[in-house]
Design an enzyme around this catalytic site. Structure first.
Site, PDB file in Angstrom:
ATOM      1  N   VAL A  61       1.215  -1.168  -0.188  1.00 14.88           N
ATOM      2  CA  VAL A  61      -0.216  -0.268  -0.125  1.00 14.88           C
ATOM      3  C   VAL A  61       0.819   1.447   0.384  1.00 14.88           C
ATOM      4  O   VAL A  61       2.038   1.151   1.230  1.00 14.88           O
ATOM      5  CB  VAL A  61      -0.845  -0.105   1.127  1.00 14.88           C
ATOM      6  CG1 VAL A  61      -1.695   1.356   1.332  1.00 14.88           C
ATOM      7  CG2 VAL A  61      -1.853  -1.257   1.088  1.00 14.88           C
ATOM      8  N   ALA A 106       4.074   4.265   2.924  1.00  9.31           N
ATOM      9  CA  ALA A 106       3.808   2.829   2.121  1.00  9.31           C
ATOM     10  C   ALA A 106       3.453   1.917   3.146  1.00  9.31           C
ATOM     11  O   ALA A 106       4.945   1.395   4.517  1.00  9.31           O
ATOM     12  CB  ALA A 106       4.696   2.370   1.337  1.00  9.31           C
ATOM     13  N   LYS A 107       3.568   0.422   2.877  1.00  8.70           N
ATOM     14  CA  LYS A 107       4.163  -0.562   3.885  1.00  8.70           C
ATOM     15  C   LYS A 107       3.613  -1.693   3.065  1.00  8.70           C
ATOM     16  O   LYS A 107       2.837  -1.883   2.554  1.00  8.70           O
ATOM     17  CB  LYS A 107       2.906  -0.644   5.041  1.00  8.70           C
ATOM     18  CG  LYS A 107       3.171  -1.098   6.188  1.00  8.70           C
ATOM     19  CD  LYS A 107       4.507  -0.882   7.099  1.00  8.70           C
ATOM     20  CE  LYS A 107       4.647  -1.628   8.506  1.00  8.70           C
ATOM     21  NZ  LYS A 107       6.228  -0.390   8.735  1.00  8.70           N
ATOM     22  N   GLY A 108       4.183  -2.891   3.593  1.00  8.68           N
ATOM     23  CA  GLY A 108       3.836  -4.068   2.689  1.00  8.68           C
ATOM     24  C   GLY A 108       3.513  -5.521   3.852  1.00  8.68           C
ATOM     25  O   GLY A 108       4.529  -5.272   4.914  1.00  8.68           O
ATOM     26  N   ASP A 147      10.790  -5.211   8.131  1.00  2.44           N
ATOM     27  CA  ASP A 147       9.823  -4.992   8.983  1.00  2.44           C
ATOM     28  C   ASP A 147       9.521  -6.078  10.249  1.00  2.44           C
ATOM     29  O   ASP A 147      10.628  -7.190  10.153  1.00  2.44           O
ATOM     30  CB  ASP A 147       8.414  -4.595   8.294  1.00  2.44           C
ATOM     31  CG  ASP A 147       7.832  -3.850  10.247  1.00  2.44           C
ATOM     32  OD1 ASP A 147       7.889  -2.769  10.180  1.00  2.44           O
ATOM     33  OD2 ASP A 147       6.601  -4.737   9.951  1.00  2.44           O
TER      34      ASP A 147
END
Length: 418
Positions: A61, A106-108, A147
């Site tokens: 995202v 953002a993050k995945g 992460d």
């Protein structure tokens, strides 16, 4: 937006709505600020070591691209969903804006259990995910980082996959890489060091003597372990820590170097000699001066917020405190909350340093990295505390107000295309 429906995303939206009301952001601007610009869901089939083929679900995202490329981690965890990833991307946007970084959030994530996968399976999964994301990532588009459940090796595989695709080495496509591949000195320790620095600043603000203070750390992963060691260097006695397999307690203080060796050997803090076991619920309400939630979201809730017995709550995790818990903590002025968008910003700040060094092909020493990190954290801390005192706001509302307002102003100045 129903596609993002998840308790963590609803929580992030509630936080945004509170700030939007405080800042009197027009209704016509709120959805554009709140909802992600772009989200991707991909199927990731890989060959498993036993000869079978398994399909995993992957997500990314990108919240906004107004201030520069998006920036954010990639997590491997069984419970990863699109909604959780969207919430983390939103928080990253406010964090980057608060600390003055030229990024959107953002993050995945990939829904998998890395502990049950071999190194070869993790490499295949990482490379497949990177290949699927290539149309949507790049040093000036979206830059990933480690992460939960990912590390330097995962970033090295991502960098290699992208570099092979474009036909040249592109170290700036990810941060959190091994130093030998263009990673930054001090990146791995950055988040935990930042937590220690900000707790020390908070102790100055409330008149707490760090040399006589005690700390409890929930989550003894990369962030929690470095935060514990950083606090110990300031003279703090760490009396309890936990991980997914259990929690341990010693009222006289845990020997952290011995604990590090125990974790390296046994992969858990559980069973550490000279300690007694606790549950996670007991850990969070232990009497202490400093409580550091460094695990998953939504750990401090309406059920336990009234029972917490600390003076400084340092949110090393993303979103550890629910809005319902915030209402209770706001009525407890004896607790100084360092909100997550400030407290754990050290990681993305040094990721920014790594990205800059890669783009310039000019690298800094660790002393320079740490000095620059603390300068940025000091500026952000001073601004948050100043706004909180000036307008009599909870620290979280002050921090989010600064970040959200900067994104709002940037969008307003750039205008809306077409």
């Amino acid at each position: 937006m129903e596609i993002y429906d998840h308790p963590t995303f609803r929580m992030a939206c509630r936080q945004f709505d509170l700030v939007a009301d405080h800042l009197q952001i027009p209704e016509s601007e709120r959805d554009r600020l709140k909802f992600p610009k772009r989200s991707m869901t991909v199927a990731l089939p890989i060959h498993c070591d036993n000869g079978s083929t398994k399909v995993f679900m992957g997500y990314r995202v990108q919240h906004h691209l107004t201030l520069g490329p998006t920036k954010g981690g990639l997590r491997y965890h069984p419970d990863v969903t699109l909604g959780e990833v969207a919430a983390l991307a939103m928080w990253m946007s406010w964090k980057c804006a608060l600390t003055g970084l030229p990024y959107g959030g953002a993050k995945g994530g990939i829904a998998c259990d890395p502990a049950k996968m071999s190194r070869n399976e993790l490499e295949r999964l990482t490379r497949r995910y990177t290949q699927e994301m290539i149309p949507f990532i790049g040093p000036q588009v979206d830059v990933m980082a480690p992460d939960l459940g990912t590390n330097e090796q995962v970033m090295a595989w991502m960098m290699d996959t992208y570099s092979v695709h474009v036909g040249a080495t592109v170290p700036s496509i990810v941060t959190g890489k091994p130093v030998g591949l263009g990673g930054s000195l001090g990146r791995r320790e950055a988040t935990g060091r930042g937590v220690g620095y900000l707790v020390n600043r908070a102790s100055d603000s409330i008149g707490l003597d760090m040399s006589k203070a005690t700390a409890v750390v929930q989550g003894f992963g990369n962030v929690g372990s470095i935060a514990a060691l950083s606090l110990a260097r300031y003279g703090v006695k760490v009396i309890a820590v936990s991980d997914v397999q259990g929690a341990i307690y010693n009222s006289g203080g845990l020997e952290l170097w011995d604990l590090e060796k125990h974790v390296a050997k046994n992969k858990t803090v559980a069973g550490f000699p000279e300690s007694e076991p606790l549950t996670n619920d007991q850990l969070l309400v232990l009497p202490c001066d400093i409580l550091v939630p460094a695990a998953l979201e939504r750990q401090i809730t309406e059920a336990n917020a009234g029972k917490i017995q600390c003076r400084i709550l340092a949110e090393a995790a993303n979103g550890p405190t629910t809005p319902e818990a915030d209402l209770i903590l706001n009525q407890r002025p004896e607790i100084f909350v360092i909100p997550d968008v400030l407290c754990n910003a050290g990681g993305v700040i040094v990721s920014y340093f790594e990205w800059v060094q890669d783009l310039q092909s000019f690298f800094w020493g660790e002393t320079e990295v740490v000095d620059k990190l603390f300068r940025i954290l000091e500026t952000a801390y001073t601004q948050v505390v100043s706004l909180s005192r000036k307008q009599k706001l909870p620290l979280r509302l002050a921090a989010l107000s600064l970040g959200i307002k900067r994104v709002q102003e940037a969008k307003r100045i750039r205008g809306l295309f077409p």
